[in-house]
Design a protein around this motif. Structure first.
Motif, PDB file in Angstrom:
ATOM      1  N   SER A   1     -58.635  77.553  -0.036  1.00  0.00           N
ATOM      2  CA  SER A   1     -58.024  77.745   1.267  1.00  0.00           C
ATOM      3  C   SER A   1     -56.855  76.791   1.459  1.00  0.00           C
ATOM      4  N   HIS A   2     -56.264  76.882   2.611  1.00  0.00           N
ATOM      5  CA  HIS A   2     -55.120  76.052   2.977  1.00  0.00           C
ATOM      6  C   HIS A   2     -55.546  74.592   3.108  1.00  0.00           C
ATOM      7  N   GLN A   3     -54.687  73.656   2.666  1.00  0.00           N
ATOM      8  CA  GLN A   3     -54.957  72.212   2.712  1.00  0.00           C
ATOM      9  C   GLN A   3     -56.268  71.881   2.004  1.00  0.00           C
ATOM     10  N   ALA A   4     -56.436  72.400   0.806  1.00  0.00           N
ATOM     11  CA  ALA A   4     -57.714  72.315   0.111  1.00  0.00           C
ATOM     12  C   ALA A   4     -58.165  70.873  -0.123  1.00  0.00           C
ATOM     13  N   THR A   5     -57.338  70.077  -0.800  1.00  0.00           N
ATOM     14  CA  THR A   5     -57.760  68.718  -1.117  1.00  0.00           C
ATOM     15  C   THR A   5     -57.888  67.879   0.147  1.00  0.00           C
ATOM     16  N   ALA A   6     -56.985  68.056   1.072  1.00  0.00           N
ATOM     17  CA  ALA A   6     -57.068  67.301   2.332  1.00  0.00           C
ATOM     18  C   ALA A   6     -58.390  67.570   3.039  1.00  0.00           C
ATOM     19  N   ALA A   7     -58.830  68.834   3.050  1.00  0.00           N
ATOM     20  CA  ALA A   7     -60.093  69.174   3.704  1.00  0.00           C
ATOM     21  C   ALA A   7     -61.283  68.626   2.933  1.00  0.00           C
ATOM     22  N   ALA A   8     -61.281  68.791   1.607  1.00  0.00           N
ATOM     23  CA  ALA A   8     -62.406  68.307   0.806  1.00  0.00           C
ATOM     24  C   ALA A   8     -62.567  66.800   0.945  1.00  0.00           C
ATOM     25  N   VAL A   9     -61.461  66.077   1.014  1.00  0.00           N
ATOM     26  CA  VAL A   9     -61.523  64.622   1.177  1.00  0.00           C
ATOM     27  C   VAL A   9     -62.128  64.247   2.529  1.00  0.00           C
ATOM     28  N   GLN A  10     -61.890  65.061   3.556  1.00  0.00           N
ATOM     29  CA  GLN A  10     -62.480  64.738   4.865  1.00  0.00           C
ATOM     30  C   GLN A  10     -64.009  64.850   4.820  1.00  0.00           C
ATOM     31  N   VAL A  11     -64.528  65.737   3.989  1.00  0.00           N
ATOM     32  CA  VAL A  11     -65.987  65.784   3.828  1.00  0.00           C
ATOM     33  C   VAL A  11     -66.473  64.501   3.159  1.00  0.00           C
ATOM     34  N   ASN A  12     -65.753  64.032   2.136  1.00  0.00           N
ATOM     35  CA  ASN A  12     -66.081  62.723   1.566  1.00  0.00           C
ATOM     36  C   ASN A  12     -66.063  61.648   2.639  1.00  0.00           C
ATOM     37  N   ASN A  13     -65.066  61.710   3.519  1.00  0.00           N
ATOM     38  CA  ASN A  13     -64.950  60.706   4.581  1.00  0.00           C
ATOM     39  C   ASN A  13     -66.167  60.720   5.503  1.00  0.00           C
ATOM     40  N   ILE A  14     -66.700  61.900   5.793  1.00  0.00           N
ATOM     41  CA  ILE A  14     -67.883  61.982   6.653  1.00  0.00           C
ATOM     42  C   ILE A  14     -69.032  61.208   6.022  1.00  0.00           C
ATOM     43  N   ASN A  15     -69.273  61.437   4.741  1.00  0.00           N
ATOM     44  CA  ASN A  15     -70.367  60.713   4.088  1.00  0.00           C
ATOM     45  C   ASN A  15     -70.093  59.222   4.003  1.00  0.00           C
ATOM     46  N   LEU A  16     -68.841  58.851   3.766  1.00  0.00           N
ATOM     47  CA  LEU A  16     -68.516  57.431   3.683  1.00  0.00           C
ATOM     48  C   LEU A  16     -68.668  56.741   5.034  1.00  0.00           C
ATOM     49  N   LEU A  17     -68.212  57.374   6.093  1.00  0.00           N
ATOM     50  CA  LEU A  17     -68.397  56.767   7.419  1.00  0.00           C
ATOM     51  C   LEU A  17     -69.869  56.580   7.747  1.00  0.00           C
ATOM     52  N   ARG A  18     -70.696  57.507   7.309  1.00  0.00           N
ATOM     53  CA  ARG A  18     -72.125  57.410   7.580  1.00  0.00           C
ATOM     54  C   ARG A  18     -72.839  56.497   6.588  1.00  0.00           C
ATOM     55  N   GLY A  19     -72.127  56.009   5.570  1.00  0.00           N
ATOM     56  CA  GLY A  19     -72.776  55.190   4.548  1.00  0.00           C
ATOM     57  C   GLY A  19     -73.724  55.992   3.694  1.00  0.00           C
ATOM     58  N   MET A  20     -73.472  57.283   3.586  1.00  0.00           N
ATOM     59  CA  MET A  20     -74.390  58.204   2.909  1.00  0.00           C
ATOM     60  C   MET A  20     -73.895  58.507   1.496  1.00  0.00           C
ATOM     61  N   ILE A  21     -74.018  57.530   0.633  1.00  0.00           N
ATOM     62  CA  ILE A  21     -73.552  57.688  -0.744  1.00  0.00           C
ATOM     63  C   ILE A  21     -74.333  56.710  -1.610  1.00  0.00           C
ATOM     64  N   GLY A  22     -74.705  57.149  -2.812  1.00  0.00           N
ATOM     65  CA  GLY A  22     -75.302  56.240  -3.771  1.00  0.00           C
ATOM     66  C   GLY A  22     -76.747  55.888  -3.527  1.00  0.00           C
ATOM     67  N   ARG A  23     -77.430  56.601  -2.637  1.00  0.00           N
ATOM     68  CA  ARG A  23     -78.853  56.333  -2.417  1.00  0.00           C
ATOM     69  C   ARG A  23     -79.610  57.651  -2.279  1.00  0.00           C
ATOM     70  N   PRO A  24     -80.918  57.643  -2.499  1.00  0.00           N
ATOM     71  CA  PRO A  24     -81.681  58.895  -2.497  1.00  0.00           C
ATOM     72  C   PRO A  24     -81.501  59.691  -1.210  1.00  0.00           C
ATOM     73  N   GLY A  25     -81.211  60.961  -1.372  1.00  0.00           N
ATOM     74  CA  GLY A  25     -81.066  61.851  -0.227  1.00  0.00           C
ATOM     75  C   GLY A  25     -79.752  61.738   0.495  1.00  0.00           C
ATOM     76  N   ALA A  26     -78.799  60.999  -0.032  1.00  0.00           N
ATOM     77  CA  ALA A  26     -77.529  60.769   0.659  1.00  0.00           C
ATOM     78  C   ALA A  26     -76.391  60.868  -0.347  1.00  0.00           C
ATOM     79  N   THR A  27     -75.619  61.951  -0.268  1.00  0.00           N
ATOM     80  CA  THR A  27     -74.522  62.132  -1.222  1.00  0.00           C
ATOM     81  C   THR A  27     -73.605  63.241  -0.747  1.00  0.00           C
ATOM     82  N   VAL A  28     -72.505  63.395  -1.459  1.00  0.00           N
ATOM     83  CA  VAL A  28     -71.603  64.526  -1.265  1.00  0.00           C
ATOM     84  C   VAL A  28     -71.418  65.211  -2.613  1.00  0.00           C
ATOM     85  N   PHE A  29     -71.476  66.543  -2.597  1.00  0.00           N
ATOM     86  CA  PHE A  29     -71.216  67.338  -3.793  1.00  0.00           C
ATOM     87  C   PHE A  29     -69.922  68.109  -3.603  1.00  0.00           C
ATOM     88  N   GLN A  30     -68.911  67.757  -4.384  1.00  0.00           N
ATOM     89  CA  GLN A  30     -67.753  68.627  -4.539  1.00  0.00           C
ATOM     90  C   GLN A  30     -68.119  69.573  -5.675  1.00  0.00           C
TER      91      GLN A  30
END
Length: 820
Positions: free
Chosen positions: A358-387
């Motif tokens: 879709s339009h602005q593909a990488t910009a949008a996908a990075v914002q999903v990464n940002n959601i997990n990073l703001l929540r601290g939801m990375i690198g631990r069980p049950g908390a991650t982002v899958f591109q």
């Protein structure tokens, strides 16, 4: 490689799952996810072995270990063999990915290997026609033209366009031949169409490719966010896993962002049916709400990220009311979605083609990464982002350097990393093109169009149906000044344009490694011989290199190996010390594990690594990162000096982006938006799935989905033939009135022309309509925001006719099936 389980264990699995003859799973083309096996967070996903045989079980002589290659899930399976032929498949109960399950493509798609129209002899175009010949004649034609082009035009006139369905060893051979043997930057894969944005979203945020999580995080999460990810149809087994959690005793919250009411959207607590092309706006609004309500792990953000101030500034401009106006969804529903995301304690987010194409593909996908990073939801069980990936071995194209990157996730701007590659290959560093980024597929086709590329080798893909603006692709590939070589197992719309066609072996007819979206590596063993004179792509590439006399700086053959296992050893040695370290991941270790191993796999972690970034240190340091990143809006490449001056030094990067409207606008002449996509029974351009009787019957023809109110305005009834026109072309197909957002038209992109009564009548492939445009960062084609108009075909028969289109029909247990 035979099955290591005992006969009693196999019988126990079959008896437990109620095996009832070789047609027991015939209904799985309708009930695509199978029976529910609900479970709770922290429990192991229950096993359920799916099996399909075309002979009675007692006639099976042996089972050979493999993995499915008809989506990116990477399900472990065994192949049944009798009398030298494949006669069935079953899911592997001990595999970490699928716990025995298989989707409909996995259960039935293997039958394509036995298709009567398999290519079994090479063909060379003579007097305007493709004629069968022997391998020596065909390869001589390929090599003679290669040498002539190199002599007259140099290496920049040579290009390779590969697949997402070969094995890692084959991609690695191709990358070494192109980048070190010939010295061309023009090598990319059809993974540019499905996984390029995944790669670049991960690089932009974390400094390197590689999804950080594990599918076991689905077993542990309490919140799921699916963004542009029709997982129920594109990864049926992964959706079965999610669905079992959703129907378990502690259901996770589920938010789905998708213009269509997909099966996943039907299950959602909150569904945001945004207008196509507005993903950045709705994601910025979610970030606005997370920040405004304090749903941010500020300790994590401060210690482990950079860029928060700018992200917060941009998000502040997108209150839900503004996003509602842009996206066409209620502001309160955006707030509701943010609350689900912001109040959970273990968030798994997933992204796929609804963002990537879709339009602005990488910009949008990075914002999903940002959601997990703001929540601290990375690198631990049950908390991650899958591109997520779109193809079974898309990850391997990226790891091996066959998809617009250098092998081992190396940075083309970092001379130290390029030198490592040159030393490993024993070539001069200047021989490896690194004066600019490796050329992406859309630019390769542009160079072919303007005549600067004179030789193109297409491997295992069908661009004459899958690329945008097909009349242009046919013109480019059919040009007299371009020498086109196509390696494939079947006749396709692209082989019809070729100068040389090479018949290749398919999965289960060769041995090699494949890596799925959660970094799980499987070793797939050869179960049967390929038909006729068909050869593996690996053997073809090595033969080509020998005939081309490719050599390293000591005059030794390049590549230096003859067998896939030796190529694999070379490749895993090349990954040592890189983020995708697989240096201990030998064939022997993969065979011993049986159920797949996740990289990194090193001598210090011989059993693999379930999650990346458990220490919250990211490979963003200037000396380590895979790329220095881009401006998400313009695609401008960051320079090395600029990056080093602001070195993130192991912290993740929060990158902001404002919403911009799509470049091609709707108007009175083209008032609707076309979005293309996949359906559950087919894969890419149906070169395999259309040759499976069950899958073909389940989805035999092209169709177009309209909203009932849009259809009523147009005087269109269910089954009426309609003409869909863009500013480039038009197609005709029967209408299906099950759309859920006014102004949106959906068409599956699978259908081409090889099985049409008149294959020269180009009126049904969805990509006739799409535009030559790509994302500024990932260079992925934009296929989901095309302005179109729809009219009823005036001379069609009066009255609609039944159209066979699968649609989930939910029952009391949440399973689905049926067709309309």
């Amino acid at each position: 490689m035979g099955d290591r389980r005992t006969a009693d264990e196999v019988r126990a699995v079959d008896r437990h799952d109620g095996y009832d003859g070789h047609d027991a799973h015939a209904g799985r083309t309708a009930d695509v996810w199978g029976a529910r096996t609900p479970y709770a967070a922290g429990e192991t996903w229950p096993r359920r072995v799916d099996e399909h045989l075309t002979v009675p079980p007692e006639q099976v002589e042996r089972w050979v270990r493999s993995a499915c290659v008809l989506c990116s899930n990477g399900c472990g399976m065994d192949v049944a063999v009798a009398d030298g032929r494949m006669v069935g498949v079953r899911g592997r109960a001990d595999d970490r990915i699928n716990h025995g399950r298989l989707g409909p493509k996995g259960l039935f798609g293997w039958q394509a290997n036995h298709s009567d129209d398999r290519l079994t002899r090479p063909m060379v175009r003579t007097d305007g026609r493709l004629r069968e010949t022997d391998w020596d004649t065909a390869m001589s034609a390929v090599v003679d033209r290669s040498k002539a082009v190199l002599a007259e035009h140099g290496p920049l006139a040579m290009a390779f366009y590969t697949s997402g369905q070969l094995f890692a060893e084959e991609y690695y051979a191709q990358a070494l031949i192109a980048r070190a043997g010939i010295g061309t930057p023009h090598l990319d894969g059809n993974t540019r169409l499905c996984t390029a944005t995944a790669q670049w979203a991960l690089i932009e945020s974390f400094g390197s490719d590689g999804d950080p999580g594990s599918y076991t995080d689905v077993d542990l999460c309490d919140t799921l966010l699916l963004v542009g990810h029709n997982v129920a149809e594109t990864q049926t087994v992964l959706w079965a896993r999610m669905l079992d959690r959703l129907h378990g005793p502690d259901r996770p919250g589920l938010v789905v962002i998708d213009p269509r009411l997909t099966p996943a959207a039907r299950e959602a607590d909150v569904h945001l049916p945004v207008r196509p092309g507005t993903n950045v706006a709705v994601l910025n609004a979610l970030l606005h709400e997370l920040i405004g309500h304090g749903w941010v792990d500020r300790d994590f953000v401060e210690a482990h990220t950079v860029g928060y101030t700018e992200l917060a500034r941009v998000a502040a401009a997108y209150p839900p009311e503004k996003a509602a106006e842009i996206c066409g969804v209620p502001a309160d529903r955006i707030r509701q979605a943010a609350r689900v995301i912001g109040t959970g304690s273990r968030l798994v987010s997933t992204v796929l083609q609804g963002v990537y194409q879709s339009h602005q593909a990488t910009a949008a996908a990075v914002q999903v990464n940002n959601i997990n990073l703001l929540r601290g939801m990375i690198g631990r069980p049950g908390a991650t982002v899958f591109q997520m990936n779109g193809q079974p071995t898309a990850e391997n194209t990226r790891e091996t350097g066959a998809n617009g990157a250098l092998p081992g996730y190396r940075n083309w701007q970092n001379d130290t990393q390029v030198r490592e590659l040159a030393e490993a290959w024993n070539v001069d560093m200047l021989r490896i093109p690194h004066w600019s980024p490796p050329t992406h597929a859309m630019e390769i086709l542009r160079h072919c169009e303007n005549g600067s590329i004179r030789f193109l080798w297409v491997t295992g893909t069908n661009p004459a149906v899958s690329l945008p603006e097909l009349h242009r692709i046919r013109s480019v590939c059919g040009s007299d000044r371009l020498f086109l070589v196509v390696s494939d197992a079947f006749p396709t719309e692209t082989t019809a344009l070729a100068d040389v066609v090479l018949p290749t072996a398919l999965w289960a007819e060769k041995t090699g490694c494949m890596t799925n979206a959660d970094r799980t590596v499987h070793l797939s063993h050869r179960a049967v011989d390929p038909p006729g004179q068909a050869r593996s792509d690996f053997d073809v590439f090595v033969d080509y290199a020998r005939r081309m006399d490719l050599a390293d700086r000591d005059g030794k053959p390049l590549p230096p190996w003859e067998r896939p296992e030796d190529a694999w050893r070379d490749f895993i040695a090349l990954t040592r010390g890189r983020p995708c370290d697989q240096s201990a991941l030998t064939y022997e270790r993969l065979d011993a594990a049986g159920g797949g191993i996740q990289w990194p796999c090193t001598e210090q972690a011989p059993g693999g690594t379930e999650r990346l970034y458990a220490d919250h240190r990211f490979p963003t340091a200037a000396d380590t990162c895979e790329d220095y990143g881009h401006d998400l809006t313009t695609g401008a490449q960051n320079e090395a000096g600029e990056y080093r001056a602001h070195d993130p030094a192991g912290r993740a990067i929060l990158k902001a982006a404002h919403y911009l409207p799509p470049h091609e606008t709707v108007d009175e002449d083209y008032p609707l938006r076309l979005t293309t996509g996949r359906t559950v029974h087919h894969w890419h351009t149906r070169t395999k799935t259309a040759r499976s009787p069950e899958l073909r019957r389940a989805a035999p023809e092209m169709w177009v989905e309209l909203h009932p109110e849009d259809a009523a305005d147009l005087g269109v009834d269910e089954g009426d033939m309609v003409r869909v026109a863009s500013r480039r072309a038009d197609i005709e197909a029967p209408a299906v009135l099950r759309g859920h957002r006014r102004g949106v038209v959906f068409a599956p992109f699978h259908y081409g022309y090889f099985d049409q009564a008149d294959p020269d009548r180009h009126t049904r492939a969805a990509n006739e309509l799409t535009r030559t445009e790509w994302d500024p960062v990932s260079k992925q084609p934009i296929l989901k925001v095309t302005p179109v108009r729809v009219v009823k075909v005036a001379d069609a028969e009066a009255g609609g006719r039944p159209v066979v289109v699968w649609e989930p029909a939910l029952n009391s247990s949440g399973t689905a099936g049926g067709a309309r």
